[in-house]
Design a protein around this motif. Sequence first.
Motif, PDB file in Angstrom:
ATOM      1  N   HIS A   1      25.390-111.485  24.244  1.00 45.30           N
ATOM      2  CA  HIS A   1      25.539-112.879  24.664  1.00 45.30           C
ATOM      3  C   HIS A   1      27.014-113.294  24.581  1.00 45.30           C
ATOM      4  O   HIS A   1      27.527-113.944  25.485  1.00 45.30           O
ATOM      5  N   SER A   2      27.685-112.902  23.501  1.00 45.71           N
ATOM      6  CA  SER A   2      29.089-113.277  23.341  1.00 45.71           C
ATOM      7  C   SER A   2      29.970-112.667  24.423  1.00 45.71           C
ATOM      8  O   SER A   2      31.037-113.174  24.722  1.00 45.71           O
ATOM      9  N   LYS A   3      29.520-111.580  25.013  1.00 50.30           N
ATOM     10  CA  LYS A   3      30.247-110.939  26.114  1.00 50.30           C
ATOM     11  C   LYS A   3      29.820-111.482  27.477  1.00 50.30           C
ATOM     12  O   LYS A   3      30.305-111.029  28.508  1.00 50.30           O
ATOM     13  N   GLY A   4      28.860-112.421  27.495  1.00 50.13           N
ATOM     14  CA  GLY A   4      28.415-113.012  28.757  1.00 50.13           C
ATOM     15  C   GLY A   4      27.459-112.129  29.539  1.00 50.13           C
ATOM     16  O   GLY A   4      27.288-112.314  30.743  1.00 50.13           O
ATOM     17  N   LEU A   5      26.805-111.175  28.889  1.00 44.34           N
ATOM     18  CA  LEU A   5      25.911-110.235  29.567  1.00 44.34           C
ATOM     19  C   LEU A   5      24.471-110.761  29.589  1.00 44.34           C
ATOM     20  O   LEU A   5      23.555-110.185  28.989  1.00 44.34           O
ATOM     21  N   VAL A   6      24.276-111.853  30.311  1.00 46.33           N
ATOM     22  CA  VAL A   6      23.006-112.558  30.354  1.00 46.33           C
ATOM     23  C   VAL A   6      21.862-111.691  30.866  1.00 46.33           C
ATOM     24  O   VAL A   6      20.780-111.660  30.274  1.00 46.33           O
ATOM     25  N   GLU A   7      22.080-110.969  31.945  1.00 47.44           N
ATOM     26  CA  GLU A   7      21.002-110.141  32.510  1.00 47.44           C
ATOM     27  C   GLU A   7      20.528-109.086  31.522  1.00 47.44           C
ATOM     28  O   GLU A   7      19.329-108.832  31.395  1.00 47.44           O
ATOM     29  N   GLU A   8      21.457-108.477  30.801  1.00 41.55           N
ATOM     30  CA  GLU A   8      21.090-107.478  29.812  1.00 41.55           C
ATOM     31  C   GLU A   8      20.264-108.101  28.697  1.00 41.55           C
ATOM     32  O   GLU A   8      19.272-107.530  28.238  1.00 41.55           O
ATOM     33  N   VAL A   9      20.679-109.292  28.252  1.00 43.67           N
ATOM     34  CA  VAL A   9      19.956-109.974  27.186  1.00 43.67           C
ATOM     35  C   VAL A   9      18.557-110.381  27.658  1.00 43.67           C
ATOM     36  O   VAL A   9      17.580-110.249  26.913  1.00 43.67           O
ATOM     37  N   GLU A  10      18.444-110.847  28.880  1.00 45.12           N
ATOM     38  CA  GLU A  10      17.131-111.232  29.410  1.00 45.12           C
ATOM     39  C   GLU A  10      16.153-110.056  29.342  1.00 45.12           C
ATOM     40  O   GLU A  10      14.983-110.228  29.016  1.00 45.12           O
ATOM     41  N   LYS A  11      16.637-108.853  29.618  1.00 43.86           N
ATOM     42  CA  LYS A  11      15.781-107.661  29.571  1.00 43.86           C
ATOM     43  C   LYS A  11      15.341-107.346  28.141  1.00 43.86           C
ATOM     44  O   LYS A  11      14.301-106.730  27.940  1.00 43.86           O
ATOM     45  N   LEU A  12      16.119-107.755  27.165  1.00 45.80           N
ATOM     46  CA  LEU A  12      15.818-107.478  25.759  1.00 45.80           C
ATOM     47  C   LEU A  12      14.987-108.569  25.105  1.00 45.80           C
ATOM     48  O   LEU A  12      14.640-108.467  23.924  1.00 45.80           O
ATOM     49  N   THR A  13      14.671-109.628  25.878  1.00 49.38           N
ATOM     50  CA  THR A  13      13.962-110.761  25.296  1.00 49.38           C
ATOM     51  C   THR A  13      12.740-111.196  26.092  1.00 49.38           C
ATOM     52  O   THR A  13      12.147-112.221  25.791  1.00 49.38           O
ATOM     53  N   ASP A  14      12.345-110.426  27.106  1.00 51.18           N
ATOM     54  CA  ASP A  14      11.258-110.852  27.988  1.00 51.18           C
ATOM     55  C   ASP A  14       9.860-110.633  27.416  1.00 51.18           C
ATOM     56  O   ASP A  14       8.880-111.185  27.907  1.00 51.18           O
ATOM     57  N   ASN A  15       9.732-109.844  26.368  1.00 50.08           N
ATOM     58  CA  ASN A  15       8.441-109.577  25.732  1.00 50.08           C
ATOM     59  C   ASN A  15       8.664-109.459  24.218  1.00 50.08           C
ATOM     60  O   ASN A  15       8.541-108.381  23.638  1.00 50.08           O
ATOM     61  N   PRO A  16       9.006-110.577  23.565  1.00 47.08           N
ATOM     62  CA  PRO A  16       9.446-110.521  22.167  1.00 47.08           C
ATOM     63  C   PRO A  16       8.366-110.093  21.170  1.00 47.08           C
ATOM     64  O   PRO A  16       7.196-110.427  21.321  1.00 47.08           O
ATOM     65  N   THR A  17       8.821-109.340  20.175  1.00 45.41           N
ATOM     66  CA  THR A  17       7.958-108.909  19.074  1.00 45.41           C
ATOM     67  C   THR A  17       8.545-109.270  17.714  1.00 45.41           C
ATOM     68  O   THR A  17       7.861-109.176  16.703  1.00 45.41           O
ATOM     69  N   VAL A  18       9.835-109.651  17.675  1.00 41.93           N
ATOM     70  CA  VAL A  18      10.511-110.005  16.426  1.00 41.93           C
ATOM     71  C   VAL A  18      11.421-111.215  16.648  1.00 41.93           C
ATOM     72  O   VAL A  18      11.761-111.554  17.778  1.00 41.93           O
ATOM     73  N   THR A  19      11.831-111.829  15.544  1.00 36.74           N
ATOM     74  CA  THR A  19      12.803-112.912  15.554  1.00 36.74           C
ATOM     75  C   THR A  19      13.951-112.501  14.644  1.00 36.74           C
ATOM     76  O   THR A  19      13.723-111.899  13.593  1.00 36.74           O
ATOM     77  N   CYS A  20      15.169-112.808  15.030  1.00 39.61           N
ATOM     78  CA  CYS A  20      16.316-112.531  14.174  1.00 39.61           C
ATOM     79  C   CYS A  20      16.386-113.614  13.095  1.00 39.61           C
ATOM     80  O   CYS A  20      16.393-114.808  13.409  1.00 39.61           O
ATOM     81  N   ALA A  21      16.436-113.199  11.838  1.00 36.61           N
ATOM     82  CA  ALA A  21      16.501-114.147  10.725  1.00 36.61           C
ATOM     83  C   ALA A  21      17.838-114.876  10.664  1.00 36.61           C
ATOM     84  O   ALA A  21      17.951-115.915  10.028  1.00 36.61           O
ATOM     85  N   ILE A  22      18.856-114.369  11.347  1.00 31.99           N
ATOM     86  CA  ILE A  22      20.178-114.998  11.327  1.00 31.99           C
ATOM     87  C   ILE A  22      20.329-116.027  12.444  1.00 31.99           C
ATOM     88  O   ILE A  22      20.633-117.187  12.209  1.00 31.99           O
ATOM     89  N   CYS A  23      20.110-115.607  13.685  1.00 30.91           N
ATOM     90  CA  CYS A  23      20.366-116.518  14.814  1.00 30.91           C
ATOM     91  C   CYS A  23      19.085-117.113  15.402  1.00 30.91           C
ATOM     92  O   CYS A  23      19.157-117.974  16.267  1.00 30.91           O
ATOM     93  N   LEU A  24      17.923-116.632  14.970  1.00 32.36           N
ATOM     94  CA  LEU A  24      16.611-117.144  15.366  1.00 32.36           C
ATOM     95  C   LEU A  24      16.217-116.871  16.809  1.00 32.36           C
ATOM     96  O   LEU A  24      15.294-117.472  17.334  1.00 32.36           O
ATOM     97  N   VAL A  25      16.901-115.941  17.462  1.00 32.55           N
ATOM     98  CA  VAL A  25      16.511-115.579  18.817  1.00 32.55           C
ATOM     99  C   VAL A  25      15.349-114.586  18.733  1.00 32.55           C
ATOM    100  O   VAL A  25      15.284-113.762  17.823  1.00 32.55           O
ATOM    101  N   ASN A  26      14.401-114.706  19.642  1.00 27.74           N
ATOM    102  CA  ASN A  26      13.282-113.770  19.728  1.00 27.74           C
ATOM    103  C   ASN A  26      13.710-112.571  20.553  1.00 27.74           C
ATOM    104  O   ASN A  26      14.383-112.725  21.570  1.00 27.74           O
ATOM    105  N   ALA A  27      13.295-111.368  20.130  1.00 27.73           N
ATOM    106  CA  ALA A  27      13.710-110.136  20.803  1.00 27.73           C
ATOM    107  C   ALA A  27      12.530-109.189  20.962  1.00 27.73           C
ATOM    108  O   ALA A  27      11.562-109.249  20.211  1.00 27.73           O
ATOM    109  N   ASN A  28      12.667-108.299  21.937  1.00 29.29           N
ATOM    110  CA  ASN A  28      11.624-107.304  22.190  1.00 29.29           C
ATOM    111  C   ASN A  28      11.542-106.275  21.072  1.00 29.29           C
ATOM    112  O   ASN A  28      10.464-105.764  20.773  1.00 29.29           O
TER     113      ASN A  28
END
Length: 91
Positions: A21-48
Amino acid sequence: MEPKATCVCAGDHEHHICYLHSKGLVEEVEKLTDNPTVTCAICLVNANSPDNVCSPTTLGGGFKYSDMQGSKKIICESVTEAIPENDKKDT
């Protein structure tokens, strides 16, 4: 000169959502978050996968990346400090 902060995670930070995200790679991040199974305890984003966040925890209480993808908000303060000044996007 102050030492630069680095991510405290044990994984490969360059494949984490906050780094991408900090590098502006939105499409890559979207692919990593489209079917979440976990949440990051630091930033609270849901991830696959737990491999895509610094501190994976049980899914829940986090947010969808799509809710903030247009934001220039830094979602992991350690990423902010680790990125050389000339690589930072305007915030």
